[in-house]
Scaffold this active site. Structure first.
Site, PDB file in Angstrom:
ATOM      1  N   LYS A  11       0.811  -1.217   0.000  1.00  0.00           N
ATOM      2  CA  LYS A  11       0.000   0.000   0.000  1.00  0.00           C
ATOM      3  C   LYS A  11       0.852   1.279   0.000  1.00  0.00           C
ATOM      4  O   LYS A  11       2.073   1.232   0.230  1.00  0.00           O
ATOM      5  CB  LYS A  11      -0.925  -0.026   1.220  1.00  0.00           C
ATOM      6  CG  LYS A  11      -1.906  -1.206   1.184  1.00  0.00           C
ATOM      7  CD  LYS A  11      -2.874  -1.138   2.348  1.00  0.00           C
ATOM      8  CE  LYS A  11      -3.861  -2.282   2.299  1.00  0.00           C
ATOM      9  NZ  LYS A  11      -4.869  -2.177   3.376  1.00  0.00           N
ATOM     10  N   TYR A  51     -12.628  -1.893  -3.271  1.00  0.00           N
ATOM     11  CA  TYR A  51     -13.062  -1.990  -1.875  1.00  0.00           C
ATOM     12  C   TYR A  51     -14.580  -1.828  -1.724  1.00  0.00           C
ATOM     13  O   TYR A  51     -15.046  -1.480  -0.635  1.00  0.00           O
ATOM     14  CB  TYR A  51     -12.322  -0.946  -1.030  1.00  0.00           C
ATOM     15  CG  TYR A  51     -10.924  -1.382  -0.620  1.00  0.00           C
ATOM     16  CD1 TYR A  51     -10.733  -2.514   0.168  1.00  0.00           C
ATOM     17  CD2 TYR A  51      -9.802  -0.651  -0.985  1.00  0.00           C
ATOM     18  CE1 TYR A  51      -9.464  -2.917   0.562  1.00  0.00           C
ATOM     19  CE2 TYR A  51      -8.517  -1.050  -0.590  1.00  0.00           C
ATOM     20  CZ  TYR A  51      -8.369  -2.186   0.182  1.00  0.00           C
ATOM     21  OH  TYR A  51      -7.115  -2.587   0.592  1.00  0.00           O
ATOM     22  N   ASN A 114      -1.843   0.136   6.727  1.00  0.00           N
ATOM     23  CA  ASN A 114      -1.369  -1.122   7.305  1.00  0.00           C
ATOM     24  C   ASN A 114      -0.473  -1.930   6.352  1.00  0.00           C
ATOM     25  O   ASN A 114      -0.423  -3.147   6.415  1.00  0.00           O
ATOM     26  CB  ASN A 114      -2.541  -1.946   7.849  1.00  0.00           C
ATOM     27  CG  ASN A 114      -3.521  -2.366   6.771  1.00  0.00           C
ATOM     28  OD1 ASN A 114      -3.405  -1.958   5.624  1.00  0.00           O
ATOM     29  ND2 ASN A 114      -4.485  -3.188   7.134  1.00  0.00           N
ATOM     30  N   HIS A 117      -2.205  -5.510   1.642  1.00  0.00           N
ATOM     31  CA  HIS A 117      -3.515  -6.157   1.526  1.00  0.00           C
ATOM     32  C   HIS A 117      -3.284  -7.551   0.981  1.00  0.00           C
ATOM     33  O   HIS A 117      -2.418  -7.754   0.133  1.00  0.00           O
ATOM     34  CB  HIS A 117      -4.416  -5.385   0.547  1.00  0.00           C
ATOM     35  CG  HIS A 117      -5.605  -6.186   0.092  1.00  0.00           C
ATOM     36  ND1 HIS A 117      -6.771  -6.258   0.816  1.00  0.00           N
ATOM     37  CD2 HIS A 117      -5.783  -6.997  -0.988  1.00  0.00           C
ATOM     38  CE1 HIS A 117      -7.614  -7.073   0.190  1.00  0.00           C
ATOM     39  NE2 HIS A 117      -7.038  -7.524  -0.912  1.00  0.00           N
ATOM     40  N   GLU A 128      -9.722 -10.636  -7.490  1.00  0.00           N
ATOM     41  CA  GLU A 128      -8.752  -9.541  -7.331  1.00  0.00           C
ATOM     42  C   GLU A 128      -7.611  -9.687  -8.337  1.00  0.00           C
ATOM     43  O   GLU A 128      -7.134  -8.692  -8.891  1.00  0.00           O
ATOM     44  CB  GLU A 128      -8.237  -9.507  -5.883  1.00  0.00           C
ATOM     45  CG  GLU A 128      -9.350  -9.099  -4.910  1.00  0.00           C
ATOM     46  CD  GLU A 128      -8.960  -9.161  -3.444  1.00  0.00           C
ATOM     47  OE1 GLU A 128      -7.817  -9.539  -3.119  1.00  0.00           O
ATOM     48  OE2 GLU A 128      -9.814  -8.815  -2.603  1.00  0.00           O
TER      49      GLU A 128
END
Ligand code: CMP
Length: 141
Positions: A11, A51, A114, A117, A128
């Site tokens: 990310k 998302y 974080n 993913h 995905e």
């Protein structure tokens, strides 16, 4: 256990802190093979669609802003039980709750930023991967 494929995003917070090499090395060190990888900048539309499952959650708007704030590294990974294995080495969503030695414990800043993913099921992994690697001969099948 079966050979599976899963999908990973490094990310914007981790890319911005030059952690791409360390995180990809961590993934390879855990026995997951990187079948394909590339750096992309998500559009607002892509982030919203990716998302969409979280669209009713209070953090959705912030998440879309964050995920479009800088480049990300998307990867297609393969290995024995790859979906569960990648989730295990990522650690808990909230780095404060992540186990020692996991990617999020080592590198994540907070529950939103974080670091990584990973797909949460084989079905989502397929979707995905198709979302980002549709035209990639190695990954999309
Ligand atoms: P990820 O595993 O990509 O799935 C949804 C993302 O939403 C999550 O990682 C975090 O980046 C972000 N997020 C922000 N706040 C929360 C929260 N309270 N619970 C879960 N995910 C959150």
């Amino acid at each position: 256990m079966a050979i599976e494929r899963t999908f990973s995003i490094i990310k914007p917070d981790a890319v911005g802190r030059d952690l791409v090499g360390k995180i990809l090395a961590h993934i390879e060190g855990a026995g997951l093979k990187i079948l394909a990888t590339r750096m992309v900048r998500l559009s607002e539309g892509q982030a919203k669609e990716f998302y969409a499952v979280h669209k009713e959650r209070p953090f959705y708007g912030d998440l879309v802003n964050y995920m479009t704030s800088g480049p990300v590294v998307v990867s297609c990974l393969e290995g024995e039980g790859a979906v569960a294995k990648y989730r295990e080495i990522m650690g808990a969503t909230n780095p404060a709750e992540a186990a020692e030695g996991t990617i999020r414990k080592l590198y994540a800043e907070n529950i939103e930023a974080n670091a990584v993913h990973g797909s949460d099921s084989l079905e989502n992994a397929k979707n995905e991967i198709a979302f980002f690697f549709e035209d990639n001969d190695i990954c999309a099948r």
